[in-house]
Design an enzyme around this catalytic site. Structure first.
Site, mmCIF file in Angstrom:
data_model
loop_
_atom_site.group_PDB
_atom_site.id
_atom_site.type_symbol
_atom_site.label_atom_id
_atom_site.label_comp_id
_atom_site.label_asym_id
_atom_site.label_seq_id
_atom_site.Cartn_x
_atom_site.Cartn_y
_atom_site.Cartn_z
ATOM 1 N N LEU A 150 8.296 40.248 52.143
ATOM 2 C CA LEU A 150 9.910 40.626 51.640
ATOM 3 C C LEU A 150 10.269 39.893 51.339
ATOM 4 C CD1 LEU A 150 10.032 44.628 53.317
ATOM 5 C CD2 LEU A 150 9.395 43.780 51.031
ATOM 6 N N GLY A 151 10.840 39.245 52.000
ATOM 7 C CA GLY A 151 11.833 37.589 52.053
ATOM 8 C C GLY A 151 10.925 36.677 52.830
ATOM 9 N N GLY A 153 12.524 33.222 56.000
ATOM 10 C CA GLY A 153 13.650 32.199 55.559
ATOM 11 C C GLY A 153 13.461 31.088 56.267
ATOM 12 N N GLY A 156 11.050 31.987 59.768
ATOM 13 C CA GLY A 156 10.307 33.097 60.134
ATOM 14 C C GLY A 156 10.510 33.800 58.911
ATOM 15 N N VAL A 158 10.135 38.076 56.074
ATOM 16 C CA VAL A 158 8.845 39.240 56.145
ATOM 17 C C VAL A 158 7.925 40.162 55.352
ATOM 18 C CG1 VAL A 158 10.257 41.788 56.420
ATOM 19 C CG2 VAL A 158 12.008 39.788 57.216
ATOM 20 N N LYS A 173 8.500 41.802 60.525
ATOM 21 C CA LYS A 173 9.684 40.263 60.409
ATOM 22 C C LYS A 173 9.006 39.273 61.204
ATOM 23 C CE LYS A 173 13.912 38.151 61.213
ATOM 24 N NZ LYS A 173 15.228 38.318 61.339
ATOM 25 N N ASP A 272 27.745 36.809 60.326
ATOM 26 C CA ASP A 272 26.686 36.470 58.959
ATOM 27 C C ASP A 272 26.621 37.734 58.102
ATOM 28 O OD1 ASP A 272 25.467 34.185 57.636
ATOM 29 O OD2 ASP A 272 23.753 34.908 58.368
ATOM 30 N N LYS A 274 27.037 38.848 54.735
ATOM 31 C CA LYS A 274 26.291 38.267 53.357
ATOM 32 C C LYS A 274 25.699 39.219 52.945
ATOM 33 C CE LYS A 274 23.238 35.348 54.899
ATOM 34 N NZ LYS A 274 22.380 34.623 54.485
ATOM 35 N N ASN A 277 22.268 39.935 53.283
ATOM 36 C CA ASN A 277 22.562 40.868 54.899
ATOM 37 C C ASN A 277 22.706 42.398 55.007
ATOM 38 O OD1 ASN A 277 20.920 38.718 55.669
ATOM 39 N ND2 ASN A 277 22.796 37.971 57.019
ATOM 40 N N ASP A 293 19.843 41.600 60.136
ATOM 41 C CA ASP A 293 19.395 40.294 60.564
ATOM 42 C C ASP A 293 20.928 39.762 61.126
ATOM 43 O OD1 ASP A 293 19.290 37.665 60.832
ATOM 44 O OD2 ASP A 293 18.853 36.621 57.957
ATOM 45 N N THR A 312 26.541 31.551 57.004
ATOM 46 C CA THR A 312 26.574 31.466 55.660
ATOM 47 C C THR A 312 27.605 30.482 55.429
ATOM 48 O OG1 THR A 312 24.870 32.489 55.684
ATOM 49 C CG2 THR A 312 25.221 31.430 53.311
#
Length: 454
Positions: A150-151, A153, A156, A158, A173, A272, A274, A277, A293, A312
């Site tokens: 799913l993503g 970073g 780590g 997800v 996660k 954070d 944005k 998130n 997040d 960010t």
């Protein structure tokens, strides 16, 4: 590697289909089966794909085998997921556990299927196996089935995870822990920062905030099971070709403000905020959002000031990066929301530069404009709110309560009603209570909770 099977279509032509699984027989009177079709049934009926013939089984065994005993099927939308449904009155067992009539669970590689009085018939092997055994900690291996990313970073990743027994989707996660040393405290994957994120998530319970289900810690990693939000990130919605209307932006932004209002009331500053998130519950333009997040978030008592540089850069508040300012408060979230609203309405960033030094100077000076075609049809009221949010001096910057009372929000009672209607329909979790102690002791309590069954 998946093999292929030959199938005859309606016109009599042979076509090739990928094999997605295999049933390995546990009995000499049953053949092993390559799974090529999307579904397979087993039972005494001639209509089943796998027929239990009277001539091959003892009478006392046949008594407990139904005409249609169970069905195996591949998920049409996720090839890595296989289900088994118990269709019998006499019981289908998975790894010696009764599934239950008309109930469906996820079939994992190496699962043993038994029928009747626990007569073991097949071992399932998946051709789409993602190696849960090597990836997941032992506590999660037989509870969740992982599929696609799913993503990813800095510290780590997800993945989408399915609960084996409820078939419900979650976001798994995995955070790789950094070194637990004082010199590494600034790193996002420092254990104390990870524990802080977990403790924050565990304490929160709000329909506009992603819910944490459980966590498991190993020597090298921490695994957090989170509510799955299928609509994806707001950033992806905004990067599409179609422009977002002001009404749609207001509908989503109002929810972001409500979520931040809840966080601040809970003593949490996100730090954070944005579009990446902010998650969307569905593909519908007028959907609920979920804030996620909390890796950079901070828990503080009222009036506490924070000193850590984080966030960010395009969305970061000036007081965080201004070297002349040593402390800041929850007003940093208001600034970030102002940048998000600017971006939602124009699909451009108010502060943008090729290098961090120039970008930082623009942010600290508050240098931006709202000119150009993107702003022609945006209301003066929306522009006025952005101006009040992007005030460099945090003491003069509008508060969260001020945003909610701003005419752009307050006068749109229909929008508020639509959001509140969706919130009433959404399922709200009971609040999880924890002692207000240091984050490490909180995580120890979390770990105890996550080890309890159910």
């Amino acid at each position: 590697m998946a093999s292929e099977g030959e199938i005859t279509n309606l016109n009599g032509h042979n076509i090739l289909k990928r094999q997605w699984g295999r049933l390995i027989s546990c009995l000499p009177q049953l053949n092993s089966v390559d799974l090529v079709h999307p579904t397979l049934t087993l039972g005494r009926s001639d209509e089943c794909d796998l027929v239990i013939y009277k001539s091959k089984f003892l009478p006392n065994q046949l008594l407990f085998i139904s005409k249609k005993h169970f069905m195996i099927e591949q998920d049409p939308d996720d090839a890595a997921i296989t289900y088994i449904t118990d269709l019998s009155k006499n019981g289908t067992y998975l790894n010696d556990c009764l599934i239950g009539r008309n109930k469906r669970v996820i079939l994992q590689s190496n699962d043993c299927i038994a029928i009747g009085e626990k007569l073991k018939v097949y071992i399932f092997k998946s051709m789409n196996y993602i190696a849960n055994e090597n990836y997941l900690p032992e506590a999660y291996r037989n509870k969740y089935e992982l599929t696609h990313f799913l993503g990813k970073g800095a510290c780590g990743e997800v993945r989408l995870a399915y609960d084996k027994y409820t078939c419900k989707k979650y976001a798994m996660k995995k955070i790789t822990k950094g070194r637990d040393t004082t010199s590494q405290m600034h790193n996002i994957n420092h254990p104390n920062r990870i524990y802080m994120e977990i403790s924050i998530l565990w304490n929160l319970s709000h329909p506009l905030v992603v819910r944490m289900e459980s966590m498991v810690e190993t020597e090298e990693d921490i695994f957090i099971v989170l509510e799955y939000v299928r609509g994806g990130e707001l950033s992806k919605r905004l990067s599409s070709n179609s422009n977002m209307s002001e009404a749609n932006a207001k509908f989503l932004f109002y929810q972001i403000v409500l979520a931040i209002q809840y966080l601040h009331a809970s003593g949490v500053t996100h730090r954070d905020i944005k579009p990446g998130n902010i998650l969307l519950v569905s593909d519908d333009p007028y959907t609920l959002i979920k804030l996620t997040d909390f890796g950079l978030s901070s828990v503080s008592e009222e009036y506490d000031l924070m000193k850590t540089m984080c966030g960010t850069w395009h969305y970061i508040a000036p007081e965080i990066i201004d070297p002349s300012i040593v402390e800041y408060d929850k007003k940093v979230d208001v600034w970030s929301m102002g940048v998000v609203l600017y971006y939602m309405l124009s699909k451009t960033l108010p502060f943008n530069a090729d290098d961090k030094s120039t970008l930082g100077k623009m942010i600290i000076s508050g240098t931006y404009n709202m000119i150009g075609p993107a702003w022609y049809e945006i209301s003066d009221s929306a522009k006025n709110l952005i101006k009040q949010m992007l005030v460099v001096n945090p003491q003069k910057r509008i508060s969260v309560e001020g945003i909610l009372n701003h005419p752009w929000i307050k006068k749109d009672s229909l929008m508020q009603f639509r959001v509140e209607s969706l919130l009433r329909k959404s399922q709200i979790c009971p609040v999880k209570h924890m002692d207000e102690k240091d984050s490490v002791s909180r995580v120890k309590r979390i770990k105890l909770c996550s080890e309890q069954p159910g």
